[in-house]
Design a protein around this motif. Structure first.
Motif, PDB file in Angstrom:
ATOM      1  N   THR A 271       0.698  -1.267  -0.077  1.00  0.00           N
ATOM      2  CA  THR A 271       0.139   0.227   0.067  1.00  0.00           C
ATOM      3  C   THR A 271       1.050   1.153   0.120  1.00  0.00           C
ATOM      4  O   THR A 271       2.010   1.005   0.387  1.00  0.00           O
ATOM      5  CB  THR A 271      -1.005   0.139   1.287  1.00  0.00           C
ATOM      6  N   THR A 318      -9.969  -4.859   0.939  1.00  0.00           N
ATOM      7  CA  THR A 318     -11.136  -5.059   1.134  1.00  0.00           C
ATOM      8  C   THR A 318     -11.607  -6.461   0.509  1.00  0.00           C
ATOM      9  O   THR A 318     -12.608  -7.131   1.023  1.00  0.00           O
ATOM     10  CB  THR A 318     -12.037  -4.118   0.431  1.00  0.00           C
ATOM     11  N   GLY A 394     -13.836   3.168   1.926  1.00  0.00           N
ATOM     12  CA  GLY A 394     -12.935   3.642   1.014  1.00  0.00           C
ATOM     13  C   GLY A 394     -12.405   5.161   0.906  1.00  0.00           C
ATOM     14  O   GLY A 394     -11.617   5.644   1.089  1.00  0.00           O
ATOM     15  N   GLU A 395     -13.442   5.780   1.380  1.00  0.00           N
ATOM     16  CA  GLU A 395     -13.229   7.381   1.468  1.00  0.00           C
ATOM     17  C   GLU A 395     -14.286   7.730   2.190  1.00  0.00           C
ATOM     18  O   GLU A 395     -15.643   7.267   2.551  1.00  0.00           O
ATOM     19  CB  GLU A 395     -13.298   7.725   0.397  1.00  0.00           C
ATOM     20  N   ASP A 418     -21.203   2.370   7.098  1.00  0.00           N
ATOM     21  CA  ASP A 418     -20.210   3.178   6.584  1.00  0.00           C
ATOM     22  C   ASP A 418     -18.881   2.521   7.577  1.00  0.00           C
ATOM     23  O   ASP A 418     -18.814   2.780   8.682  1.00  0.00           O
ATOM     24  CB  ASP A 418     -20.198   4.481   6.840  1.00  0.00           C
ATOM     25  N   TRP A 421     -11.705   1.768   8.006  1.00  0.00           N
ATOM     26  CA  TRP A 421     -10.609   0.856   8.288  1.00  0.00           C
ATOM     27  C   TRP A 421      -9.615   0.976   7.027  1.00  0.00           C
ATOM     28  O   TRP A 421      -9.461   2.045   6.371  1.00  0.00           O
ATOM     29  CB  TRP A 421     -11.087  -0.540   8.252  1.00  0.00           C
ATOM     30  N   GLN A 422      -8.400   0.187   7.132  1.00  0.00           N
ATOM     31  CA  GLN A 422      -7.267   0.538   6.297  1.00  0.00           C
ATOM     32  C   GLN A 422      -6.581  -0.954   5.885  1.00  0.00           C
ATOM     33  O   GLN A 422      -6.528  -1.912   6.807  1.00  0.00           O
ATOM     34  CB  GLN A 422      -6.233   1.374   7.084  1.00  0.00           C
ATOM     35  N   THR A 423      -5.930  -0.805   4.893  1.00  0.00           N
ATOM     36  CA  THR A 423      -5.228  -2.137   4.785  1.00  0.00           C
ATOM     37  C   THR A 423      -4.257  -2.541   5.905  1.00  0.00           C
ATOM     38  O   THR A 423      -4.145  -3.742   6.093  1.00  0.00           O
ATOM     39  CB  THR A 423      -3.972  -1.724   3.513  1.00  0.00           C
ATOM     40  N   GLU A 424      -3.879  -1.655   6.863  1.00  0.00           N
ATOM     41  CA  GLU A 424      -3.075  -1.936   7.958  1.00  0.00           C
ATOM     42  C   GLU A 424      -3.906  -2.432   9.031  1.00  0.00           C
ATOM     43  O   GLU A 424      -3.348  -3.374  10.070  1.00  0.00           O
ATOM     44  CB  GLU A 424      -2.411  -0.714   8.677  1.00  0.00           C
ATOM     45  N   ASP A 512      -5.311   9.612   9.574  1.00  0.00           N
ATOM     46  CA  ASP A 512      -6.532  10.327   9.132  1.00  0.00           C
ATOM     47  C   ASP A 512      -6.891  11.347  10.300  1.00  0.00           C
ATOM     48  O   ASP A 512      -6.576  11.082  11.243  1.00  0.00           O
ATOM     49  CB  ASP A 512      -7.923   9.303   8.988  1.00  0.00           C
ATOM     50  N   ASN A 533      -6.373  10.043  -2.082  1.00  0.00           N
ATOM     51  CA  ASN A 533      -7.586   9.041  -2.145  1.00  0.00           C
ATOM     52  C   ASN A 533      -8.295   9.211  -3.561  1.00  0.00           C
ATOM     53  O   ASN A 533      -9.241  10.114  -3.463  1.00  0.00           O
ATOM     54  CB  ASN A 533      -8.477   8.962  -1.096  1.00  0.00           C
TER      55      ASN A 533
HETATM   56  C1  WTA Z   1      -9.805   6.018   3.886  1.00  0.00           C
HETATM   57  C2  WTA Z   1      -9.412   0.548   2.466  1.00  0.00           C
HETATM   58  C3  WTA Z   1     -13.634   7.807   5.261  1.00  0.00           C
HETATM   59  C4  WTA Z   1      -9.063   6.379   4.979  1.00  0.00           C
HETATM   60  C5  WTA Z   1     -10.203  -0.378   3.507  1.00  0.00           C
HETATM   61  C6  WTA Z   1      -8.151   5.347   5.375  1.00  0.00           C
HETATM   62  C7  WTA Z   1     -12.200   5.836   4.607  1.00  0.00           C
HETATM   63  C8  WTA Z   1      -7.838   4.725   3.718  1.00  0.00           C
HETATM   64  C9  WTA Z   1     -13.026   4.912   4.943  1.00  0.00           C
HETATM   65  C10 WTA Z   1      -7.249   3.601   4.054  1.00  0.00           C
HETATM   66  C11 WTA Z   1     -14.477   5.275   5.443  1.00  0.00           C
HETATM   67  C12 WTA Z   1     -11.362   4.031   4.366  1.00  0.00           C
HETATM   68  N1  WTA Z   1     -14.686   6.619   5.631  1.00  0.00           N
HETATM   69  N2  WTA Z   1     -12.531   7.406   4.914  1.00  0.00           N
HETATM   70  N3  WTA Z   1     -15.610   4.456   5.662  1.00  0.00           N
HETATM   71  N4  WTA Z   1     -12.482   3.724   4.686  1.00  0.00           N
HETATM   72  N5  WTA Z   1     -11.087   5.315   4.428  1.00  0.00           N
HETATM   73  O1  WTA Z   1      -5.865   1.176   3.055  1.00  0.00           O
HETATM   74  O2  WTA Z   1      -8.430   7.614   4.727  1.00  0.00           O
HETATM   75  O3  WTA Z   1      -7.148   1.258   0.960  1.00  0.00           O
HETATM   76  O4  WTA Z   1      -6.882   5.882   5.910  1.00  0.00           O
HETATM   77  O5  WTA Z   1      -8.017   0.468   2.840  1.00  0.00           O
HETATM   78  O6  WTA Z   1      -9.011   5.125   3.064  1.00  0.00           O
HETATM   79  O7  WTA Z   1      -7.400   2.907   2.687  1.00  0.00           O
HETATM   80  P1  WTA Z   1      -7.138   1.567   2.149  1.00  0.00           P
END
Ligand code: WTA
Length: 656
Positions: A271, A318, A394-395, A418, A421-424, A512, A533
């Motif tokens: 990532t 995801t 995702g955002e 809604d 979460w994150q890859t981490e 974030d 993003n």
């Molecule tokens: C953003 C995706 C707002 C956030 C699962 C995070 C979100 C990054 C949300 C992670 C949400 C993900 N509301 N922002 N429901 N979900 N983000 O690693 O900035 O591809 O730090 O993981 O996406 O992106 P990643």
């Protein structure tokens, strides 16, 4: 339609309680039940997770220690032995689920395939045996570069079966990006396909693998296993490339699951971060299995006769957690779709919902905004009454898109989940539970039980309600990333020392910005670092800058995010050129294509602006804040007196 701004979200007062009939049948049935669970987990996180691990997963050997926490390194269920594919497959074969659909797959051209748990188990075992034949053993890394076909999930599970960590690289990444990732992971074998179908086109994949491996580009790779999907002409290197359809059906279906230590690596997923090099996020077996299982069960309230569809690609976290491992561990029916809405069928998603009677649908805000633009007539022409729960990830989702999703897709009766979460993090961290949480449009609501999320300032001090701050997590959780592959130091610096530990207590820094309101609801504001993003895809601005400066015409590049109605953010690049290369439209297009070649089509700049110079501080640091203002057509905000050369800004303004 606009992105959520602090102002728009502050005005958001609407509250949507869980539908009573849904709550009555839900796993977690009320706000009180959630509060009790949360309080129980907070009081003793280890006991909370241990109880669930015992009840929900099958272990070959039980653990000795629930959590070994040597900040910032956590080990969960130490000494426990299991195999995630046993939990995702074998245990269901002993029940009536043996002949239940595990995967339903729909191809873009309209072909389809359903695999029952017994069939999926068989093909995973056969593929695992092929991997062994090709010299892959426990601990060896395997690259997966696939379209959205069932074999992508089968490949992941086959790796996990024999204890070979997989590293899935999204099919939209270029040969260059694939090469970097395969080299970083030192992959021994690559699983790919001739190509896949997307938006009415056959997208080639094998040619990118060939390019990445050419001239011994990835010395660790000895073999390539190729699924035939598009029947495009591909070159098969003798002794290196093998057809899946020749080896897999011929292999034995007997492959016992490798007993894995709870902390053995399950996968690496790359990532973007704040430096040029993507990081390999490492996830291990036991904690990841438990956490993706629990979050899938409670946040999506999975029922045995549900058809569950997550529209992500398996190349992202995801897809890992919520197409493959989470749903299958629960014995659910997980739907995979190869295609994307396209001019020949803008309503294809709703066709799939109607055709299979999808009950739970999980997608991204960028897709929702695209659907709004395509028009209500597409969903309205289909029967979407099977839908019970809708998810987003995702955002940040803007309240307008949230309301449209709830009304036009959900018919006003489906809770919107809604999930932040994150890859981490491996799994959902902040999310409504559909039977328990009243939702507010634009808020990811409350933390999952066991997740001690908080809002702090940069020194780690608590921030008052409704004031913005940084999102942190105060206690380790089972599916947290264990390290950056091969770089413990980067792991420590990026996530655990950005906010200094207080009294020896480390907090996880998510990157974030967030605000918590008076009801304890979290409102995510977006990244606070140099990550942007774009359509829910994380891109490091530095990665794109490195790609640009690798072109001989480019002297210097600075990349920022520009707000975009559809994509959330778009890539905006400021570029200064070498004297030898005068600016031209051709060069502008060439540079955009160069970024596509270096990283992939998802990173293609929406705009490249040539500049004579970039705004810099006296110590030579690019002042991105100003560039962000310029990119979004705003006035320059803040003090420009620290700038070395005041005339630079005037010139940049004139360029707009
Ligand atoms: C953003 C995706 C707002 C956030 C699962 C995070 C979100 C990054 C949300 C992670 C949400 C993900 N509301 N922002 N429901 N979900 N983000 O690693 O900035 O591809 O730090 O993981 O996406 O992106 P990643």
């Amino acid at each position: 339609m606009s992105q959520p701004t602090i102002e728009s979200i502050l005005q958001e007062q609407r509250l949507f309680p869980p539908p009573a009939d849904l709550a009555a049948q839900a796993e977690i049935k009320s706000a009180e039940e959630y509060e009790q669970l949360y309080a129980k987990a907070e009081a003793d996180p280890q006991a909370f997770w241990a109880e669930l691990a015992e009840k929900e997963l099958d272990w070959f050997e039980k653990w000795d220690t629930v959590l070994d926490w040597q900040p910032p390194f956590a080990k969960w269920f130490v000494g426990g032995k299991l195999n995630i594919t046993y939990n995702c497959l074998d245990r269901h074969l002993k029940t009536w689920r043996r002949n239940k659909a595990a995967l339903i797959w729909e191809g873009e051209p309209g072909d389809s395939r359903t695999l029952t748990y017994a069939q999926l188990h068989r093909e995973v075992c056969q593929t695992a045996n092929v991997l062994k034949q090709l010299g892959v053993g426990k601990g060896d890394r395997v690259g997966i570069y696939m379209p959205m076909v069932p074999e992508a999930a089968i490949a992941m599970l086959a790796c996990a079966r024999i204890g070979a960590p997989h590293t899935v690289v999204f099919g939209g990444f270029s040969a260059e990006a694939l090469k970097d990732r395969l080299n970083d992971a030192e992959a021994k074998l690559v699983i790919t396909a001739d190509g896949g179908f997307r938006k009415d086109k056959a997208v080639p994949l094998k040619t990118a693998v060939d390019k990445a491996l050419a001239d011994n580009g990835v010395p660790s790779v000895n073999n390539v296993l190729v699924v035939q999907r598009t029947k495009a002409d591909v070159t098969m290197a003798s002794n290196r490339d093998h057809w899946w359809h020749e080896l897999v059906p011929a292999a034995s279906a007997d492959c016992p699951p490798e007993p894995m230590d709870s902390e053995d690596m399950l996968f690496i997923l790359y990532t973007s971060g704040t430096t040029g090099r993507p990081k390999g996020v490492v996830h291990t077996t036991g904690g990841y299995n438990l956490y993706t299982h629990m979050t899938c069960k409670w946040a999506f309230d999975l029922k045995d006769n549900d058809v569950y569809w997550c529209t992500a690609d398996v190349g992202w976290i995801t897809g890992h957690s919520y197409i493959v491992y989470g749903p299958l561990s629960n014995g659910a029916t997980s739907l995979m779709y190869e295609g994307a809405p396209r001019p020949s069928n803008p309503g294809c998603f709703w066709d799939v919902v109607e055709k299979y009677g999808v009950n739970i649908f999980y997608t991204a805000p960028t897709a929702i905004r695209a659907f709004i633009k395509l028009g209500d007539q597409h969903p309205q022409a289909r029967n979407l009454s099977s839908l019970r729960i809708l998810g987003t990830v995702g955002e940040p989702i803007n309240p307008e898109a949230w309301i449209w999703y709830q009304q036009v897709i959900g018919g006003g009766k489906c809770p919107i989940i809604d999930t932040w979460w994150q890859t981490e993090t491996g799994g959902f961290m902040i999310t409504p539970l559909p039977g328990a949480t009243s939702t507010k449009p634009g808020s990811a609501t409350r933390p999952f039980p066991g997740i001690l999320a908080d809002v702090v300032d940069l020194d780690g001090n608590p921030v008052a309600d409704n004031e913005g701050g940084y999102l942190v997590v105060r206690h380790p959780w089972p599916s947290m990333m264990r390290t950056v592959y091969g770089d413990d130091d980067r792991f420590r610096r990026t996530y655990w020392e950005h906010i200094p530990p207080k009294d020896g207590k480390y907090v996880y820094f998510a990157g974030d910005g967030v605000r918590r309101d008076e009801d304890g609801y979290f409102w995510i504001m977006g990244r606070v670092d140099d990550v942007i993003n774009v359509s829910g895809h994380r891109l490091g601005t530095m990665e794109i800058e490195s790609a640009l400066v690798s072109h001989p015409a480019v002297a210097e590049a600075a990349v920022v995010g520009r707000p975009d109605d559809l994509k959330g953010e778009d890539v905006f690049a400021f570029v200064t050129l070498e004297n030898t290369h005068p600016p031209s439209d051709e060069l502008n297009s060439e540079l955009k294509q160069h970024v596509v070649n270096e990283i992939g089509v998802i990173a293609r700049p929406g705009e490249i602006r040539f500049a004579d110079a970039l705004p810099k501080t006296r110590s030579g640091k690019i002042i991105r804040r100003f560039l962000r203002n310029l990119a979004s057509g705003e006035d320059i905000a803040g003090d420009a007196s620290t700038m070395e050369d005041q005339s630079v800004l005037d010139k940049l303004r004139q360029g707009s």
